[in-house]
Design an enzyme around this catalytic site. Structure first.
Site, PDB file in Angstrom:
ATOM      1  N   SER A 107      -0.629  -7.053   4.635  1.00  0.00           N
ATOM      2  CA  SER A 107      -1.260  -6.084   3.731  1.00  0.00           C
ATOM      3  C   SER A 107      -0.277  -5.293   2.883  1.00  0.00           C
ATOM      4  O   SER A 107      -0.706  -4.532   2.005  1.00  0.00           O
ATOM      5  CB  SER A 107      -2.165  -5.126   4.516  1.00  0.00           C
ATOM      6  OG  SER A 107      -3.376  -5.767   4.853  1.00  0.00           O
TER       7      SER A 107
ATOM      8  N   LYS B 142       3.028   1.521   2.066  1.00  0.00           N
ATOM      9  CA  LYS B 142       1.950   0.621   2.505  1.00  0.00           C
ATOM     10  C   LYS B 142       2.404  -0.156   3.728  1.00  0.00           C
ATOM     11  O   LYS B 142       3.469  -0.764   3.725  1.00  0.00           O
ATOM     12  CB  LYS B 142       1.572  -0.361   1.379  1.00  0.00           C
ATOM     13  CG  LYS B 142       0.386  -1.235   1.745  1.00  0.00           C
ATOM     14  CD  LYS B 142      -0.888  -0.431   1.818  1.00  0.00           C
ATOM     15  CE  LYS B 142      -2.018  -1.164   2.569  1.00  0.00           C
ATOM     16  NZ  LYS B 142      -1.868  -1.120   4.039  1.00  0.00           N
ATOM     17  N   THR B 143       1.567  -0.117   4.745  1.00  0.00           N
ATOM     18  CA  THR B 143       1.810  -0.913   5.941  1.00  0.00           C
ATOM     19  C   THR B 143       1.250  -2.320   5.758  1.00  0.00           C
ATOM     20  O   THR B 143       0.476  -2.599   4.842  1.00  0.00           O
ATOM     21  CB  THR B 143       1.142  -0.284   7.173  1.00  0.00           C
ATOM     22  OG1 THR B 143      -0.267  -0.127   6.888  1.00  0.00           O
ATOM     23  CG2 THR B 143       1.752   1.055   7.515  1.00  0.00           C
ATOM     24  N   GLY B 144       1.626  -3.181   6.667  1.00  0.00           N
ATOM     25  CA  GLY B 144       1.061  -4.525   6.751  1.00  0.00           C
ATOM     26  C   GLY B 144       1.208  -4.998   8.180  1.00  0.00           C
ATOM     27  O   GLY B 144       2.251  -4.787   8.792  1.00  0.00           O
TER      28      GLY B 144
END
Length: 253
Positions: free
Chosen positions: A55, A193-195
């Site tokens: 993500s 932003k994480t993923g």
């Protein structure tokens, strides 16, 4: 401060002895000064290895979606299709901005389908995003599939976003930077932003940048774990370098 070692031949790159932050979790972290180019790298070898973005790709996806007019703006709402997914926060209508915050995969999958393979490939080629391979399917290629990118490449992409030198409109870049805001404090603002590879939680990212009163620092972290853990490690890393202030910390360096 976490011990640093200057890397031979690269006086502004420091090999970062940050094992204490990772607590035995395999991973890498880069924190780079956007103004001077000085950077701190934990596990330089891994920083050059490519992994699926998961993500964290939402940053590039949002830029491309706005540029190709697959969405009008950050407020455009897509209606929830009624399919119950694994996180409650996904099971509702979302806008581009709220889906970024909630990491609602379905919204960005729908937008990718609206963008289409031809435009998506063209734009990934234009920005040089990782291996640029979308063969895994227009709405899945970034999810444990064909698209891969290294932490070093993530830093290069984020730096162009910070400096607004990507081949996108200034307004669209400013919009994406705004919807990336993850933590807004008096002394700093984190855009991140994480993923997470949701199939087994075996890969996690946190990418973005932090604006302080004196500087802008870009960061990219990936680990064998979740995105939330990568985020926590990154925040601790920023604190250890006195870029952001934990309680009773020294002023920013």
């Amino acid at each position: 401060m976490t011990p640093l070692q200057a890397q031979a031949g690269a006086p502004r790159t420091h090999v970062w002895k940050a094992e204490a932050l990772f607590k035995g979790i395999p991973g890498t972290m880069i924190i780079k000064n956007a103004k001077t180019g000085e950077q701190y790298v934990y596990n330089p070898k891994r920083s050059m290895e490519r992994y699926t973005p998961e993500s964290s790709f939402k940053v590039a996806n949002a830029l491309i979606g706005l540029e190709e007019k697959a969405v009008a703006d950050e407020y455009e709402v897509k209606r929830w299709d009624g399919v119950v997914r694994q996180f409650d926060v996904w099971n509702r209508d979302h806008s581009l901005a709220s889906a970024m915050r909630a990491s609602a995969i379905w919204y960005y999958q729908a937008m990718a389908r609206d963008i289409g393979s031809e435009k998506m490939q063209r734009d990934l080629d234009r920005i040089g995003y990782g291996n640029r391979d979308i063969s895994g399917g227009i709405d899945t290629f970034w999810l444990n599939s064909s698209l891969e990118i290294s932490a070093q490449e993530q830093i290069a992409f984020i730096e162009k976003l910070v400096k607004e030198t990507l081949p996108f409109s200034e307004q669209n870049m400013k919009t994406v930077k705004r919807i990336m805001i993850d933590n807004d404090q008096d002394d700093y603002t984190i855009h991140g932003k994480t993923g997470t590879r949701l199939s087994d939680m075996g890969l996690g990212w946190y990418v973005g940048y932090v604006e302080t009163k004196k500087n802008v620092w870009e960061f990219a972290t990936n680990i064998d774990g979740s995105g939330s853990t990568a985020r926590n490690i990154t925040l601790e890393g920023l604190e250890s370098l006195h870029i952001i202030d934990p309680p009773d910390a020294e002023p920013e360096k």
